[in-house]
Design a protein around this motif. Structure first.
Motif, PDB file in Angstrom:
ATOM      1  N   ALA A 197       1.027  -0.734  -0.073  1.00 25.29           N
ATOM      2  CA  ALA A 197      -0.027   0.436  -0.503  1.00 25.29           C
ATOM      3  C   ALA A 197       0.849   1.274   0.316  1.00 25.29           C
ATOM      4  CB  ALA A 197      -0.691   0.549   1.153  1.00 25.29           C
ATOM      5  N   ARG A 198       2.334   1.217   0.401  1.00 24.24           N
ATOM      6  CA  ARG A 198       2.890   2.293   0.792  1.00 24.24           C
ATOM      7  C   ARG A 198       3.605   2.875  -0.983  1.00 24.24           C
ATOM      8  NH1 ARG A 198       5.276   6.099   3.749  1.00 24.24           N
ATOM      9  NH2 ARG A 198       6.764   5.081   3.948  1.00 24.24           N
ATOM     10  N   LEU A 199       3.891   1.688  -1.631  1.00 22.90           N
ATOM     11  CA  LEU A 199       4.264   1.673  -3.199  1.00 22.90           C
ATOM     12  C   LEU A 199       2.860   2.491  -3.987  1.00 22.90           C
ATOM     13  CD1 LEU A 199       5.980  -1.180  -3.450  1.00 22.90           C
ATOM     14  CD2 LEU A 199       6.581   0.974  -2.169  1.00 22.90           C
ATOM     15  N   SER A 200       1.593   2.326  -3.225  1.00 21.11           N
ATOM     16  CA  SER A 200       0.434   2.702  -4.797  1.00 21.11           C
ATOM     17  C   SER A 200       0.259   3.802  -4.417  1.00 21.11           C
ATOM     18  CB  SER A 200      -1.100   2.118  -3.634  1.00 21.11           C
ATOM     19  OG  SER A 200      -1.962   2.961  -3.886  1.00 21.11           O
ATOM     20  N   LYS A 201      -0.166   4.313  -6.059  1.00 19.27           N
ATOM     21  CA  LYS A 201       0.347   5.520  -7.066  1.00 19.27           C
ATOM     22  C   LYS A 201      -1.738   6.460  -5.665  1.00 19.27           C
ATOM     23  CE  LYS A 201       2.372   4.554 -10.648  1.00 19.27           C
ATOM     24  NZ  LYS A 201       1.770   4.481 -12.528  1.00 19.27           N
ATOM     25  N   SER A 202      -2.375   5.574  -5.042  1.00 19.89           N
ATOM     26  CA  SER A 202      -3.686   6.493  -4.532  1.00 19.89           C
ATOM     27  C   SER A 202      -3.084   6.971  -2.684  1.00 19.89           C
ATOM     28  CB  SER A 202      -4.798   4.992  -4.010  1.00 19.89           C
ATOM     29  OG  SER A 202      -5.728   5.525  -3.221  1.00 19.89           O
ATOM     30  N   LYS A 203      -3.394   8.389  -3.039  1.00 23.33           N
ATOM     31  CA  LYS A 203      -2.714   8.952  -2.118  1.00 23.33           C
ATOM     32  C   LYS A 203      -3.740   8.550  -0.735  1.00 23.33           C
ATOM     33  CE  LYS A 203      -1.186  13.554  -4.464  1.00 23.33           C
ATOM     34  NZ  LYS A 203      -2.163  14.407  -4.417  1.00 23.33           N
ATOM     35  N   ILE A 204      -4.659   8.492  -0.949  1.00 22.76           N
ATOM     36  CA  ILE A 204      -5.642   7.552   0.160  1.00 22.76           C
ATOM     37  C   ILE A 204      -4.606   6.338   0.828  1.00 22.76           C
ATOM     38  CG2 ILE A 204      -7.691   7.158   0.770  1.00 22.76           C
ATOM     39  CD1 ILE A 204      -9.110   8.738  -1.029  1.00 22.76           C
ATOM     40  N   ILE A 205      -5.099   5.862   0.301  1.00 23.03           N
ATOM     41  CA  ILE A 205      -4.320   4.711   0.425  1.00 23.03           C
ATOM     42  C   ILE A 205      -2.954   4.780   1.304  1.00 23.03           C
ATOM     43  CG2 ILE A 205      -3.214   1.858  -0.188  1.00 23.03           C
ATOM     44  CD1 ILE A 205      -5.338   1.940  -2.322  1.00 23.03           C
ATOM     45  N   TYR A 206      -2.180   5.429   0.242  1.00 27.50           N
ATOM     46  CA  TYR A 206      -1.098   5.498   1.284  1.00 27.50           C
ATOM     47  C   TYR A 206      -0.620   6.225   1.977  1.00 27.50           C
ATOM     48  CZ  TYR A 206       3.746   8.227   1.127  1.00 27.50           C
ATOM     49  OH  TYR A 206       4.967   8.918   1.549  1.00 27.50           O
ATOM     50  N   GLY A 207      -1.463   7.361   2.370  1.00 33.19           N
ATOM     51  CA  GLY A 207      -1.510   8.070   3.624  1.00 33.19           C
ATOM     52  C   GLY A 207      -1.984   7.012   4.656  1.00 33.19           C
ATOM     53  N   LEU A 208      -3.164   5.983   4.447  1.00 36.21           N
ATOM     54  CA  LEU A 208      -3.326   5.461   5.491  1.00 36.21           C
ATOM     55  C   LEU A 208      -2.218   5.011   6.003  1.00 36.21           C
ATOM     56  CD1 LEU A 208      -7.583   4.417   4.284  1.00 36.21           C
ATOM     57  CD2 LEU A 208      -6.416   5.759   5.848  1.00 36.21           C
ATOM     58  N   ALA A 209      -1.711   3.931   5.417  1.00 31.25           N
ATOM     59  CA  ALA A 209      -0.631   3.416   5.200  1.00 31.25           C
ATOM     60  C   ALA A 209       0.310   3.755   6.368  1.00 31.25           C
ATOM     61  CB  ALA A 209      -0.066   2.507   4.037  1.00 31.25           C
ATOM     62  N   THR A 210       0.608   4.845   5.545  1.00 27.46           N
ATOM     63  CA  THR A 210       2.064   5.877   6.373  1.00 27.46           C
ATOM     64  C   THR A 210       1.467   6.128   7.959  1.00 27.46           C
ATOM     65  OG1 THR A 210       2.574   6.434   4.285  1.00 27.46           O
ATOM     66  CG2 THR A 210       3.304   7.961   5.733  1.00 27.46           C
ATOM     67  N   CYS A 211       0.217   6.639   7.762  1.00 24.64           N
ATOM     68  CA  CYS A 211       0.217   6.582   9.927  1.00 24.64           C
ATOM     69  C   CYS A 211      -0.219   5.878  10.153  1.00 24.64           C
ATOM     70  CB  CYS A 211      -2.293   6.899   8.654  1.00 24.64           C
ATOM     71  SG  CYS A 211      -2.469   7.986  11.007  1.00 24.64           S
ATOM     72  N   TYR A 212      -0.528   4.551   9.454  1.00 24.23           N
ATOM     73  CA  TYR A 212      -0.020   3.276  10.666  1.00 24.23           C
ATOM     74  C   TYR A 212       1.180   2.402  10.892  1.00 24.23           C
ATOM     75  CZ  TYR A 212       0.370  -1.784  11.580  1.00 24.23           C
ATOM     76  OH  TYR A 212       1.035  -2.815  11.675  1.00 24.23           O
TER      77      TYR A 212
END
Length: 226
Positions: free
Chosen positions: A52-67
């Protein structure tokens, strides 16, 4: 000097060396149970979050980074206390000692595994993805058959290190009375009032597990270097 020698002789003949073993054997079984199950689910969580951290989606990337940042930025001791006490107090969600320990290991290991996965996949040359796409493979197929097998080889050593770290982290779960090795050793200390033999044996028990793991990892790393 003479008194020291006598004291050492008493230690070598102490019945507590054998007396503490049943406690530690029972405790290490629970330690390994928590570690294996917790790391297994942590591995699944980490792979999903790492990708998910490699995803181009900002939402998915943001949630993964937050966790990842929240878990990596707080001690596992605070995490297990939150899971065991705070969730029960505020939300009414209760877990037994064992389940709370497994959840804590899974969530904690998952954050670190996610970064291992992200780093492993990112270390593969981007041209590999382009080569896979050029021969008609989809992005998923290219990741599965070309990128992931190469990345996995690079991830095994740090994943092994994470297993060892998670194993040692279980010792902190004595604070919620989880019956792992440290808690059982402390139970023996509380019963007998003896400190040296139980804690010395406790260290040996952990070393008997971690040292073989480290030897295997070092051998694998040397194989990769060759």
């Amino acid at each position: 000097m003479h008194d020291l020698i006598e004291h050492l002789m008493e230690l070598t003949t102490s019945p507590h060396w054998g007396g503490v073993l049943p406690y530690l054997i029972e405790g290490i079984q629970i330690t390994l149970y928590i570690t294996f199950i917790g790391v297994f689910f942590g591995l699944i969580l980490g792979i999903v979050t790492g990708l998910a951290r490699l995803s181009k989606s900002k939402i998915i990337y943001g949630l993964a980074t937050c966790y990842i940042e929240v878990i990596r930025g707080t001690p596992i001791l605070v995490q297990v206390l939150f899971i065991y006490f705070a969730l029960a107090d505020f939300f009414g969600i209760t877990f037994d000692h064992l389940t709370a320990g497994i959840i804590a290991i899974a969530i904690n290991a998952g954050a670190y595994v996610a970064e291992i996965v992200r780093g492993g996949v990112a270390s593969i040359d981007k041209g590999q993805m382009e080569a896979g796409r050029s021969i008609g493979l989809s992005s998923f197929q290219t990741m599965r058959y070309i990128i992931w097998p190469q990345a996995l080889k690079r991830m095994i050593p740090p994943l092994g290190n994470q297993f060892i770290i998670s194993l040692k982290d279980t010792s902190l779960f004595a604070v919620i009375s989880t019956g792992e090795a440290v808690f059982m050793g402390r139970q023996y200390v509380a019963t007998t009032g003896v400190y040296f033999e139980p804690y010395f044996m406790m260290g040996l028990v952990y070393l008997s597990i971690t040292i073989p793991c480290m030897i295997i990892l070092r051998a694998y790393e040397r194989k990769l270097d060759v």
